[in-house]
Design a protein around this motif. Structure first.
Motif, PDB file in Angstrom:
ATOM      1  N   LEU A 209       7.011  -5.179 -14.058  1.00 56.74           N
ATOM      2  CA  LEU A 209       8.183  -5.579 -13.289  1.00 56.74           C
ATOM      3  C   LEU A 209       7.925  -6.850 -12.492  1.00 56.74           C
ATOM      4  CD1 LEU A 209       9.334  -2.106 -11.922  1.00 56.74           C
ATOM      5  CD2 LEU A 209      10.119  -3.296 -13.964  1.00 56.74           C
ATOM      6  N   PRO A 210       8.969  -7.495 -11.995  1.00 50.61           N
ATOM      7  CA  PRO A 210       8.797  -8.690 -11.160  1.00 50.61           C
ATOM      8  C   PRO A 210       7.943  -8.396  -9.920  1.00 50.61           C
ATOM      9  CG  PRO A 210      11.099  -8.420 -11.791  1.00 50.61           C
ATOM     10  CD  PRO A 210      10.399  -7.175 -12.224  1.00 50.61           C
ATOM     11  N   ASP A 211       7.333  -9.459  -9.386  1.00 53.85           N
ATOM     12  CA  ASP A 211       6.449  -9.291  -8.223  1.00 53.85           C
ATOM     13  C   ASP A 211       7.184  -8.715  -7.021  1.00 53.85           C
ATOM     14  OD1 ASP A 211       4.328 -10.255  -9.646  1.00 53.85           O
ATOM     15  OD2 ASP A 211       4.496 -12.309  -8.895  1.00 53.85           O
ATOM     16  N   LYS A 212       8.471  -9.029  -6.901  1.00 54.46           N
ATOM     17  CA  LYS A 212       9.258  -8.531  -5.776  1.00 54.46           C
ATOM     18  C   LYS A 212      10.350  -7.578  -6.273  1.00 54.46           C
ATOM     19  CE  LYS A 212       8.368 -12.449  -2.728  1.00 54.46           C
ATOM     20  NZ  LYS A 212       8.959 -13.508  -1.854  1.00 54.46           N
ATOM     21  N   ALA A 213       9.960  -6.707  -7.167  1.00 57.11           N
ATOM     22  CA  ALA A 213      10.909  -5.769  -7.762  1.00 57.11           C
ATOM     23  C   ALA A 213      11.554  -4.883  -6.705  1.00 57.11           C
ATOM     24  CB  ALA A 213      10.194  -4.901  -8.799  1.00 57.11           C
TER      25      ALA A 213
ATOM     26  N   ALA B 194       4.408   1.840  -3.533  1.00 55.39           N
ATOM     27  CA  ALA B 194       4.272   0.805  -2.498  1.00 55.39           C
ATOM     28  C   ALA B 194       2.813   0.533  -2.160  1.00 55.39           C
ATOM     29  CB  ALA B 194       5.037   1.221  -1.248  1.00 55.39           C
ATOM     30  N   SER B 195       1.975   1.568  -2.260  1.00 57.42           N
ATOM     31  CA  SER B 195       0.556   1.377  -1.954  1.00 57.42           C
ATOM     32  C   SER B 195      -0.128   0.491  -2.983  1.00 57.42           C
ATOM     33  CB  SER B 195      -0.157   2.730  -1.875  1.00 57.42           C
ATOM     34  OG  SER B 195      -0.324   3.311  -3.172  1.00 57.42           O
ATOM     35  N   GLU B 196       0.431   0.441  -4.193  1.00 59.74           N
ATOM     36  CA  GLU B 196      -0.130  -0.386  -5.264  1.00 59.74           C
ATOM     37  C   GLU B 196       0.551  -1.753  -5.368  1.00 59.74           C
ATOM     38  OE1 GLU B 196      -2.751   0.410  -7.011  1.00 59.74           O
ATOM     39  OE2 GLU B 196      -2.936   2.469  -6.246  1.00 59.74           O
ATOM     40  N   LYS B 197       1.811  -1.808  -4.978  1.00 59.56           N
ATOM     41  CA  LYS B 197       2.610  -3.037  -5.105  1.00 59.56           C
ATOM     42  C   LYS B 197       3.233  -3.360  -3.746  1.00 59.56           C
ATOM     43  CE  LYS B 197       2.066  -3.581  -9.598  1.00 59.56           C
ATOM     44  NZ  LYS B 197       1.450  -4.789 -10.209  1.00 59.56           N
ATOM     45  N   SER B 198       2.476  -4.052  -2.909  1.00 59.53           N
ATOM     46  CA  SER B 198       2.909  -4.274  -1.527  1.00 59.53           C
ATOM     47  C   SER B 198       4.136  -5.166  -1.422  1.00 59.53           C
ATOM     48  CB  SER B 198       1.759  -4.883  -0.721  1.00 59.53           C
ATOM     49  OG  SER B 198       1.346  -6.126  -1.289  1.00 59.53           O
ATOM     50  N   HIS B 199       4.437  -5.953  -2.459  1.00 63.48           N
ATOM     51  CA  HIS B 199       5.591  -6.855  -2.405  1.00 63.48           C
ATOM     52  C   HIS B 199       6.851  -6.239  -3.006  1.00 63.48           C
ATOM     53  CE1 HIS B 199       3.159 -10.086  -0.847  1.00 63.48           C
ATOM     54  NE2 HIS B 199       2.339 -10.008  -1.877  1.00 63.48           N
ATOM     55  N   TRP B 200       6.726  -5.068  -3.604  1.00 65.07           N
ATOM     56  CA  TRP B 200       7.919  -4.395  -4.104  1.00 65.07           C
ATOM     57  C   TRP B 200       8.776  -3.936  -2.925  1.00 65.07           C
ATOM     58  CZ3 TRP B 200       6.530  -0.639  -8.723  1.00 65.07           C
ATOM     59  CH2 TRP B 200       6.154  -1.418  -9.829  1.00 65.07           C
ATOM     60  N   GLN B 201      10.072  -3.974  -3.110  1.00 72.42           N
ATOM     61  CA  GLN B 201      11.010  -3.484  -2.099  1.00 72.42           C
ATOM     62  C   GLN B 201      11.420  -2.062  -2.488  1.00 72.42           C
ATOM     63  OE1 GLN B 201      14.129  -6.511  -1.253  1.00 72.42           O
ATOM     64  NE2 GLN B 201      12.867  -7.873  -2.522  1.00 72.42           N
TER      65      GLN B 201
END
Length: 295
Positions: free
Chosen positions: A122-126, A143-150
């Motif tokens: 997915l996109p960096d800011k998914a 969220a713990s794995e992808k800090s920039h996901w919303q």
């Protein structure tokens, strides 16, 4: 105190108490092959120590109040109460999550859903939605794995949302938003790159509901119509209006439901539909992609 559940020995050493407790759990649950592990977890909780302490100091005696607390916990375990409810937490992914009887207990099987979602590229800011978040386990793991996901987690239970927020704070994942909503009802047509869910998927009359930990968990988070698929049908149909571009819907389900769920995805014009199996080769997760312009 229930006489049948009292220790028959005055020996209050760690080793003796563990032996007594494990035998009691085993006699209460005819096929319980985790009796000793259960006893260790509960004794560690009473002592506020880890399991290495039990092995290092087997001769150490318990304080009277520790014996009372341990005996009461063993009594409840013998009645079938889940370990997680008794100690108040369950470890999931890399997180320690508080649990309550308002939510399902996070299970190791659900980590397959987290793994599957993380592999989608997915996109960096998914923008990500967790439907029926419960303790917040899936939302917080992502969220713990992808800090920039919303990431947003929703649940119709006020108590569940409150608990999920507490878990976010205690795991220092305050960027995750949690809100109360009956499925999509409060989302105002927001669009997400990914929607994940571990919805109710048990048949109303399933004998599974009378077994193990499930007996003590909220029925509303478990059952979903005669074939267990009512909520999944609703989610697959409604999610199309909340997926952005080529957005993904990823669903955890029972291991015998994959074919029917793939058919539900297909009948709703999803593409790239596939199921993912666990380490035992059982299909536990099904996903599909939906293109917004197909509406």
């Amino acid at each position: 105190m229930n006489k049948a559940l009292s220790s028959t020995s005055e020996d209050t050493s760690i080793a003796a108490q563990l032996k007594w407790a494990a035998s009691l759990i085993l006699s209460a649950e005819a096929a319980n092959d985790t009796a000793l592990l259960d006893a260790k977890i509960l004794l560690c909780h009473c002592l506020q120590r880890d399991t290495s302490y039990l092995h290092t100091w087997p001769e150490k005696t318990l304080e009277p109040e520790q014996v009372i607390q341990f005996t009461e916990l063993i009594q409840q375990r013998c009645q079938g109460h889940p370990i997680a409810y008794l100690i108040g937490y369950r470890d999931f992914w890399t997180l320690r999550l508080r649990v309550s009887e308002a939510t399902l207990i996070p299970r190791p099987e659900t980590e397959l859903l987290v793994e599957s979602a993380l592999e989608l590229g997915l996109p960096d800011k998914a923008k990500v939605l967790d439907l029926g978040t419960g303790t917040g386990a899936i939302a917080l793991a992502l969220a713990s794995e992808k800090s920039h996901w919303q990431v947003i987690g929703i649940d119709k239970s006020h108590d569940a949302v409150k608990l999920a927020k507490q878990n976010a704070t205690e795991n220092q994942l305050d960027s995750v938003r949690f809100m109360q909503s009956d499925w999509f009802s409060k989302l105002d047509k927001q669009r997400f790159d990914l929607i994940v869910t571990n919805p109710p998927y048990v048949e109303d009359n399933s004998p599974y509901l009378q077994q193990g930990d499930v007996r003590f968990e909220p029925l509303s988070a478990l059952i979903s119509g005669a074939d267990g698929l009512d909520d999944i049908r609703f989610i697959v149909g409604q999610a199309k209006g909340f997926l952005a571009g080529a957005g993904w819907l990823v669903i955890e389900h029972g291991f015998e439901q994959d074919e029917k769920i793939r058919n539900i995805f297909e009948s709703n014009a999803y593409v790239e539909i596939r199921s993912v199996s666990d380490f035992n080769g059982l299909p536990r997760v099904t996903m599909g992609k939906f293109y917004e312009n197909d509406l």
